[in-house]
Design an enzyme around this catalytic site. Structure first.
Site, PDB file in Angstrom:
ATOM      1  N   GLU A 224       0.867  -1.176   0.000  1.00  0.00           N
ATOM      2  CA  GLU A 224       0.000   0.000   0.000  1.00  0.00           C
ATOM      3  C   GLU A 224       0.900   1.222   0.000  1.00  0.00           C
ATOM      4  O   GLU A 224       1.476   1.582   1.030  1.00  0.00           O
ATOM      5  CB  GLU A 224      -0.930  -0.024   1.215  1.00  0.00           C
ATOM      6  CG  GLU A 224      -1.863  -1.223   1.260  1.00  0.00           C
ATOM      7  CD  GLU A 224      -2.767  -1.334   0.033  1.00  0.00           C
ATOM      8  OE1 GLU A 224      -2.929  -0.322  -0.683  1.00  0.00           O
ATOM      9  OE2 GLU A 224      -3.302  -2.427  -0.204  1.00  0.00           O
ATOM     10  N   CYS A 258      -1.827   9.114   2.896  1.00  0.00           N
ATOM     11  CA  CYS A 258      -1.405   8.621   1.586  1.00  0.00           C
ATOM     12  C   CYS A 258      -2.478   8.818   0.522  1.00  0.00           C
ATOM     13  O   CYS A 258      -2.167   8.916  -0.662  1.00  0.00           O
ATOM     14  CB  CYS A 258      -1.007   7.157   1.671  1.00  0.00           C
ATOM     15  SG  CYS A 258      -2.323   6.046   2.214  1.00  0.00           S
TER      16      CYS A 258
END
Length: 480
Positions: A224, A258
């Site tokens: 990720e 993010c």
């Protein structure tokens, strides 16, 4: 040197190898935990989080220096508990073997099933920006799938790491769950262990090193990562509403997310309107930027990096606009007010790498094709955010670009929908977790065929006589 670079002769700490051996033995003794055992494990995670909320909030605050307690409670505690409860409700269904079709003409009375089985010991590498959520979200999927977990925290999360080490020992045996602090180049050693799966959250550069380390053991990875996620305000969308929603995301955790908006497209001629509304939205939300409700930049290195990126943009002709107008952010505590940057060009540092802070570059556009072309010419982002009430336009952006996930008319929030898988693509990652897809990520979806009493393949076995050739020719004709 990258923290995850693997030296030629890597020394693996004894605590890593001992923990892995203990967890491997635990798994070998209980290779398929029952539904009841998995639910008990998940409920124990609920207790760990719920019973120690304030201690967890305080630990994260200590790591940040100033982390909004509300944001920790909301984005890390509440969302984690919600995901755990959703998983508990769904787990029995997820664990059921799936029936798959078998052609009765080819295999009479045979049956096919897809059975989810635990993979074993999973290593989790946790980033500092959401140190609780990024432990417990993947851990929820890992325990639901029946695995054990070893967790390495970030070097910026030492208070949280030490607390989690203590708490985990109260709720689980270390052969089921254990935590490790970072520091001293321990990252490469951890990701070089022969796990059955590695789950990593972090930058694309470090993700490449993690994948290289895992490849030495042929360990599957879920990465990720991040990247530069764009938002587009459509010409039809109310600018005040867009600015409020954009600023909510850009100031949450001081932009250190993010999936945050990394740059914004606004229609030609609408830049000043966006800035005016963005300033009003921020001032209404944070009338005092120094009162503890606004999160600090994580460390001095990150703060200096963000300030240097702003200086670089100014030196190349951009204009930096302070939205915390009339307020003086406490630089000693690394409080950085949000800034809009206009006149950006691709050679600026702000447009070269993920910002990970409360800075928003704004570009203008005249056509949707221009926007899509710009996005598609760059590495695939983790998220994309079109703001428009025109469904056809939203769908056009979705179908003509590619990103990890999408929220229409907002940002970040798709991550909180537990029924949606979360994951990037290309430069922004690989693999999914959350919900059912997270369960399958940490399971071996094992295909099983139960042969029937009549074995039709005997009619096609050697020696290949006239009957076998006739049957084969008939099979081909039927499928042509």
């Amino acid at each position: 040197m990258n923290a995850f670079t693997d030296p030629a002769h890597l020394a693996i700490p004894a605590e890593f190898t001992e923990a892995l051996a203990a967890q491997r033995a635990h798994f070998e003794a209980n290779r398929y935990p029952s539904y009841e055992q998995r639910v008990a494990d998940l409920k124990q995670v609920v207790r760990l989080v719920a019973d120690n909320q304030q201690a967890l909030v305080d630990a994260v605050n200590a790591d940040y220096g100033c982390r909004s307690s509300f944001e920790t409670s909301f984005a890390e505690i509440a969302v984690t508990l919600d995901g755990l409860q959703e998983t508990i409700k769904s787990l029995r269904k997820w664990m059921k073997p799936q029936k798959r079709h078998v052609d009765p003409m080819r295999m009479p009375l045979a049956k096919a099933r897809l059975v989810p089985q635990p993979v074993g010991v999973v290593g989790i590498v946790v980033p500092w920006n959401f140190p609780l959520a990024m432990v417990f979200h993947p851990l929820t999927c890992i325990f639901a799938a029946g695995n054990t977990a070893m967790v390495k925290m970030s070097e910026n999360s030492n208070h949280t790491a030490r607390l989690l080490k203590q708490l985990a020992a109260r709720y689980f045996p270390p052969s089921k769950l254990c935590f490790f602090e970072d520091g001293g180049g321990r990252g490469p050693a951890f990701t070089s262990l022969p796990f059955d799966h590695i789950f990593f959250t972090g930058s694309p550069a470090t993700g490449k090193a993690v994948m290289a380390n895992a490849a030495r053991n042929l360990t599957p990875v879920t990465l990720e990562l991040g990247g530069k996620s764009p938002a587009i305000i459509g010409p039809d969308y109310d600018m005040a509403a867009a600015a409020k929603r954009v600023m909510w995301a850009k100031t949450l955790n001081a932009g250190q997310i993010c999936t945050n908006i990394d740059y914004l497209f606004v229609p030609e001629g609408k830049t000043q309107a966006f800035i005016d509304h963005a300033r009003k939205a921020f001032q209404a939300s944070y009338p005092d930027i120094n009162n503890g409700s606004y999160t600090a930049v994580i460390d001095q290195r990150s703060y200096d990096r963000l300030m240097a990126a702003l200086d670089d943009a100014r030196s190349k002709g951009a204009t930096v606009i302070e939205l915390a107008e009339g307020q003086v952010p406490d630089a000693a505590r690394r409080i950085m007010g949000p800034k809009v940057v206009v006149g950006v060009t691709d050679d600026m540092d702000l447009m070269q790498r993920e910002i990970f802070g409360p800075i928003l570059p704004v570009r203008t556009y005249t056509s949707r094709e221009e926007v899509a072309r710009y996005i598609n010419e760059r590495p695939r982002p983790l998220s994309m955010y079109p703001f428009t009430n025109d469904k056809a336009l939203a769908d056009w952006y979705i179908m003509n670009t590619l990103s990890g996930g999408v929220t229409v008319n907002d940002s970040v929030l798709h991550v909180s929908v537990h029924s949606l898988p979360f994951g990037g693509i290309g430069n922004s990652g690989m693999g999914h977790y959350h919900g059912y897809e997270g369960f399958t990520t940490f399971s071996k979806m094992r295909p099983i065929l139960y042969q029937g009493p009549v074995r039709s393949i005997d009619f096609l076995a050697a020696p290949y006589g006239a009957r076998a050739r006739k049957i084969l020719a008939m099979m081909i004709r039927m499928k042509s």
